[in-house]
Design an enzyme around this catalytic site. Structure first.
Site, PDB file in Angstrom:
ATOM      1  N   GLY A 197      23.918 -46.071   1.256  1.00 18.09           N
ATOM      2  CA  GLY A 197      23.094 -44.877   1.047  1.00 18.09           C
ATOM      3  C   GLY A 197      21.823 -44.937   1.864  1.00 18.09           C
ATOM      4  N   GLY A 198      21.537 -43.868   2.572  1.00 20.60           N
ATOM      5  CA  GLY A 198      20.371 -43.826   3.458  1.00 20.60           C
ATOM      6  C   GLY A 198      19.372 -42.757   3.039  1.00 20.60           C
ATOM      7  N   GLY A 199      19.154 -42.654   1.732  1.00 18.22           N
ATOM      8  CA  GLY A 199      18.071 -41.786   1.262  1.00 18.22           C
ATOM      9  C   GLY A 199      16.784 -42.598   1.209  1.00 18.22           C
TER      10      GLY A 199
ATOM     11  NE  ARG B 232       9.522 -28.265 -14.639  1.00 17.89           N
ATOM     12  CZ  ARG B 232       9.630 -29.020 -13.567  1.00 17.89           C
ATOM     13  NH1 ARG B 232      10.489 -30.027 -13.551  1.00 17.89           N
ATOM     14  NH2 ARG B 232       8.898 -28.787 -12.506  1.00 17.89           N
TER      15      ARG B 232
END
Lengths: 279, 281, 656
Positions: free
Chosen positions: C10-12, C298
């Protein structure tokens, strides 16, 4: 608001398909049921799930690339009705107003097609590497805050930092031409990548990378490497290839002032060339 | 694509070559063109005025070919030939992207190509490229028609020789003017003189104005040779009178004049041509 | 040990932060991603990133208060040491991001500008226009590219992680992955694998998440023995723009600037919205919460909008659930000035001008607080032991998890603008921990027998080939995915009820069997997105079951997990003395509930279904207290609660 009453039940989509790299391409027609608020992504999702052409022929789903669907990731670039854009913001209602007969989807023409609408855009990232588009820091350790930056500087740089490497500017650029290499049978992946890189390096980097150079050369720390970046822009395939057609800025989905960057880079390289020559 | 032999050099010095190409378009090629068009437009002040303007240029004497080649022909050849290399590196796409600037991108290339072909032919047609009597005899009838000491009459005769030639000159002049004016605008971007869209818009107005003025001068010059009706015998007589006066004054020698004036046996024939053409119009 | 290597999946933000820090520490890194890393889901974060800063300090803020806000917002389900460490690191992380060139908005004096976000009183949130996540991701991408150019990091883009490879002793020594273009399945050896693959929003069909957020990498690790924590905690954002392809966020500021939420009183009124007279409009938030109106918190807004469509059948449209968010009563010029940017987003994607037509919005699944269970080592000061190989490790030794796909920073609900922080923090934290792990790894991956890697590869190849060779005429994976999304959205998003959850589990088990019988419309072996999607779909079921089973078992309300049948009631008595007694009883019940339910849900995969167990939460630093926002009698309960706490502290002091 889109008047849904006048919308058809179905509409047709023509897709330029290609089974693999270097394979010949062919058109295929699909029929998709009209729904309100559709974009090209949802059209392609329906096509994938149907896997059937307009004549009822069973076909494999059309391959395409996408991710965020919010126009911030840059993945879903394709040529829709003859014009390059992001598929996620290509709304069906608007496309039908543009061209009533059908929607036409083609892969980008400046990059090697991997399959159908999927293209290989590695050359763009190589361009960023060649341009040293980064800030060189001593360490990632805690060294306190970064340099103070004025609001004006931030407002100039922010638009440039929104570039998502989608490739629209390159697709529309008449000076950016396709480079497609074929991996040799005995060539390793690494050797092939290296050969690709060195070929890419000699070809036009394009507006996106030039703009990144101006972004970093405008940063108080990154500008320490400014000359190296300018030298990369003056190397083969650099800024000089630009033909000032200015399509890049017209098609950029993020409205990045690419032509301003190009002209600023023109000025910077002029100065760089003169100082380099006279020492 | 450049040829294999030249590729490494062209690629290695791409930045320098492109910048030289850009520069040479303005100086000396563009600048010369402006002077040339203005000089030619003086034809409207009469054959005498025009002749004096031409004489000014030709007062360089034996150095003239050197100056012509160094500051005009070679830069034009470089600008034109490298221009072809540039044209071949791009792929116009006006069908898909019909933006104004993109149309101009294509027009710049088209006009450049036309201008280059036109200039190559124009120099041949008038000047003959090389000052060599054998060569001039060889090309007689199709090239080297301009005799500097009979400037107005030989140029007029050459241009009015046919409708095609007149049309070619019209197209050539328009292409050259557009190419220079648009080139000034793109050059300012290339060198970083105008950077922001606002600056580029203003520069566009300036370049456009320069283009309009230049087009006026250019077409004036063109009309001066292609459309102007004149008494060619009287003009020829005037030119000859100037030549004789200059010989008398010792400004030029008889021998020099011999190369630059219409040979005696040719006089009639070219005058005849002139008359026929004039008769047509 | 020479030639050691770490594989990051994963390249986040998290994956890139870990990669760049590891590279700096001299470790060779392989980074694998489904997409070019610059296109990771982190780009979607708009709001900003939290940290205590100079300006908030002047107003009395400090790291402890950020820590307190985070655990209070998370309803105390977060282990406190990691959160304390994260909030202490936050200012340093912002500094680093600033130094790396993030184009943060500035004050007139050139300092970072900050805005206020939900759940806090301080302006802690640094931001870069409306694209903070994108800007943060890009600087990390640039840094990783810099290391790539030096050969320290190797990036495998367009590769699908198929699962970890476990050595005989159960240690992770690499992974199997598939090239999305050539479909080649390959084994990668690595001395540690770090899963940084983000959330799993796609199990809900459409969400605000990107198309790669299938949760497949997490699920494949989970199925190989990594536990999953707090799966039932899924954050739902109240206002998203429903699209045919995905749900896009509409910022809360639309309501902040006077936007009114309503539905026509007649279900699916066919008139154009502006022609419906006031008397025939139902402004349900203003009606039901006269005090807060459209600006209810919210979670309440989310529940009410959900309720009015799903249970009361008043959705604006027939086939689709949505309500109006109306700004048309506000002057155009005012809208442009205050909300220009976000209104353009609506216009861009809907093709409709929200200045002229009410927007149509509906809540959407937004973030997964739960994720792979990970460990940590507590330090003497109550924070984390920096460099401990225990930090961020999953149940499988040598397999680590960071970012949205770990479970440990956000408890039962995530505070706005804390997600970017937790991703970068866990990425930076895991790097020195991996360096230590590499020193003690039992057997170098390079020394593992090649047969191990070949066997793992072969196993995945067999699964792949089997799928390709399934007979035609079976189930359509895309339609099953739609059904799965519908089941989860209906039973496990905003309002949860046990009968619906039970029904949901039955349906998911049925869909799981049907998904196993999928037929592919593409049986080729080149860029076959069909088979990749089908595999991801099949791997959604373990996570879907984790969410549903966790939600079914948890009979309480906590953070994003709302079960009305087990909600703490408002006070009903009017007489002051009675009211205090009622408040005492309320507090007793609250404490009982803390004893019973203040525990992390831990799911373990049992081959065909999940098994749940519970883990104590480390609340050693801040004592859990009730969240009373919007509750009738909140003031009385708070008083009673404070007295109790004071008494308890007194007792503790005397005994000490």
């Amino acid at each position: 608001m889109a008047d849904t009453s006048s919308k058809p039940d179905h509409f047709e989509v023509r897709v330029l398909r290609q089974d693999g790299p270097q394979a010949s391409s062919y058109w295929e027609r699909h029929r998709v049921r009209y729904e309100p608020d559709m974009n090209v992504i949802s059209v392609l999702q329906r096509i994938a799930s149907q896997s059937q052409t307009v004549d009822g022929k069973e076909v494999s789903p059309v391959a395409w690339e996408c991710n965020c669907l919010e126009e911030v990731c840059g993945a879903c670039t394709m040529v829709v009705n003859g014009r390059v854009r992001q598929a996620c913001t290509a709304l069906v209602d608007r496309l039908m107003a543009e061209q009533e007969s059908d929607i036409e989807l083609q892969p980008m023409s400046k990059f090697p097609v991997q399959r159908d609408l999927v293209v290989e855009r590695r050359r763009m990232f190589r361009g960023l590497e060649k341009s040293k588009a980064w800030v060189t820091v001593d360490t990632y350790g805690p060294m306190g805050a970064g340099p103070r930056i004025s609001q004006t500087e931030q407002e100039n740089n922010y638009p440039l930092s929104q570039c998502m490497s989608c490739g629209c500017c390159l697709e529309a650029c008449p000076q950016y031409t396709k480079v497609e290499l074929v991996q040799g049978d005995s060539e390793s992946d690494d050797a092939f990548a290296e050969r690709q890189d060195s070929t890419f390096d000699g070809e036009f980097v394009g507006a996106h990378a030039i703009s990144q150079v101006m972004l970093f050369n405008g940063h108080p720390i990154a500008k320490n490497d400014a000359n190296e970046r300018l030298d990369s822009l003056m190397a083969p395939g650099g800024i000089q290839v630009c033909g000032n057609a200015q399509n890049c800025v017209a098609v950029c989905p993020k409205e990045i002032p690419l032509t301003t960057s190009i002209a600023r880079a023109g000025r910077a390289t002029t100065v760089r060339a003169i100082t380099k020559f006279f020492g | 694509m450049a040829t294999k032999l030249s590729a490494p050099f062209l690629v290695r010095h791409e930045f320098l070559l492109r910048r030289l190409h850009s520069l040479s378009g303005l100086v000396p090629v563009g600048a010369y063109m402006v002077v040339h068009l203005i000089t030619n437009a003086t034809i409207w002040s009469g054959a005498g005025t025009f002749q004096r303007a031409v004489n000014q240029i030709h007062s360089l004497g034996p150095v003239l070919p050197l100056v012509e080649w160094a500051f005009i022909f070679l830069p034009i050849l470089f600008h034109g030939l490298y221009g072809i290399v540039i044209i071949r590196s791009g792929l116009p796409n006006n069908g898909s992207y019909s933006y104004f600037t993109n149309i101009r991108y294509t027009l710049q290339r088209a006009s450049g190509l036309i201008a280059f072909l036109f200039i190559m032919w124009h120099v041949f047609h008038m000047h003959g490229w090389i000052h060599n009597s054998q060569w001039r005899e060889f090309i007689e009838g199709i090239g080297g028609k301009f005799f500097p000491f009979n400037a107005a009459t030989t140029a007029t005769d050459a241009i009015q020789a046919s409708f095609l030639i007149r049309a070619a000159y019209f197209v050539g002049v328009v292409a050259c003017v557009f190419h220079l004016a648009n080139g000034i605008w793109t050059m300012g971007i290339t060198w970083g003189l105008w950077t922001t869209p606002e600056a580029q818009r203003k520069a566009n107005c300036v370049a456009g104005s320069i283009g309009a003025v230049l087009l006026g001068i250019g077409l004036l010059a063109w009309a001066g040779f292609a459309l102007r009706s004149s008494d060619s015998d009287a003009e020829r007589a005037l030119e000859n009178k100037i030549i004789d006066a200059r010989i008398e004054a010792g400004q030029i020698t008889e021998g020099e004049a011999k190369h630059k004036r219409v040979p005696t046996e040719k006089k009639r024939s070219s005058a005849d041509v002139g008359e026929t053409v004039l008769g047509e119009t | 040990m020479p030639n050691q290597k770490v594989m990051i999946i994963g390249g986040g933000l998290a994956g890139l932060a870990a990669a760049m820090k590891l590279a700096e520490l001299g470790v060779d890194v392989d980074l694998m991603s489904l997409t070019p890393v610059k296109r990771s889901h982190s780009v979607c974060a708009q709001g900003g990133i939290n940290s205590v800063n100079k300006q908030t300090r002047l107003a009395g803020d400090n790291e402890w208060k950020h820590f307190d806000d985070t655990v209070y917002g998370g309803d105390f389900l977060n282990h406190q040491p990691p959160v304390k460490e994260m909030t202490e690191w936050a200012p340093r992380i912002i500094d680093l991001m600033d130094r790396l060139g993030v184009t943060f908005n500035r004050t007139t004096e050139g300092f970072l500008d900050h805005r206020r976000f939900g759940g806090t009183l301080y302006k802690r949130t640094a931001f870069a226009g409306a694209t903070t996540g994108q800007q943060l991701l890009y600087v990390l991408d640039e840094q990783v590219r810099r290391w790539q150019s030096q050969g320290r990091v190797k990036v495998y883009e367009s590769w699908d992680y198929l699962g970890p490879i476990l050595a005989d002793d159960g240690t992770c020594c690499g992974c199997v992955a598939q090239d999305l273009a050539t479909m080649e399945i390959r084994s990668f050896s690595a001395d540690a694998v770090v899963v940084a693959s983000g959330g799993c929003g796609l199990i809900f069909g459409r969400s605000t998440m990107s198309m790669v957020c299938t949760g497949s990498a997490v699920s494949r690790s989970f199925q190989m023995g990594a536990d999953y924590g707090n799966g039932e905690f899924i954050q739902v954002h109240p206002t998203a723009i429903p699209g045919a392809d995905k749900l896009r966020l509409m910022s809360e500021s639309a309501r902040g600037e006077g936007g009114r939420v309503w539905v026509p009183s007649t279900p699916q009124d066919s008139r154009t919205p502006r022609s419906i007279p006031e008397a025939e409009r139902y402004y349900f938030l203003e009606d039901r919460y006269p005090e807060y109106g459209n600006l209810v918190p919210r979670d309440i807004a989310t529940r009410e909008i959900f309720n009015i469509c799903v249970n009361e059948g008043l959705s604006v449209e027939q086939g689709r659930q949505c309500v109006f968010l109306d700004l048309t009563h506000i002057e155009r010029s005012e809208l442009d000035r205050k909300l220009g940017g976000i209104l353009e987003i609506y216009e861009k994607f809907q093709g409709v001008d929200p200045r002229d037509h009410p927007m149509k919005i509906f809540p959407a699944v937004h973030y997964s607080m739960g994720g792979l269970w990970v460990d940590y080592q507590k330090s003497g000061s109550g924070g984390l032991q920096w460099g401990s190989p225990q930090n961020q490790t999953t149940k499988i030794p040598g397999l680590y998890a960071i970012g949205e796909c770990d479970y440990q920073y956000h408890g039962a609900n995530r505070l706005g603008a804390n997600s970017l922080l937790s991703c970068i923090f866990s990425g930076l934290l895991v790097a020195p921990s991996l360096v230590e792990w590499l020193k003690i790894v039992p057997k170098a991956a390079a020394d593992q027998p090649s047969s191990l890697y070949e066997a793992a590869r072969q196993e995945r190849q067999v699964r792949h080939d089997k799928l390709l060779n399934r007979p035609s005429g079976g189930e359509n994976p895309y339609l099953i995915h739609e059904e799965l999304g519908d089941v989860l959205t209906k039973s496990a998003t905003v309002v949860r009820r046990n009968p619906q959850l039970e029904e949901g589990i039955d349906k998911v088990l049925e869909l799981k069997d049907r998904a196993a019988a999928c037929s592919l419309s593409d049986t080729g072996n080149w860029t076959n997105q069909n088979v990749v999607f089908t595999k991801a779909l099949q791997d959604m079921f373990p996570l879907a079951l984790t969410v549903l089973r966790g939600a079914l078992a948890r009979d309480e309300c906590r953070g994003a997990h709302f079960k009305p049948d087990f909600a703490m009631p408002s006070l009903k008595c009017e007489e002051p003395g009675e009211r205090i007694r009622e408040a005492e009883a309320w507090c007793d019940r609250f404490e009982g509930n803390v004893d019973k339910w203040l525990k992390s849900t831990i799911a373990t995969w049992q081959g065909d279904d999940v098994e749940l167990s519970y883990e104590e939460v480390d609340t050693s630093l801040i004592v859990p207290r009730p969240r009373l926002y919007g509750l009738v009698g909140a003031d009385v309960i708070e008083e009673v609660w404070k007295e109790r706490v004071a008494k308890r502290t007194d007792v503790e002091a005397t005994t000490a």
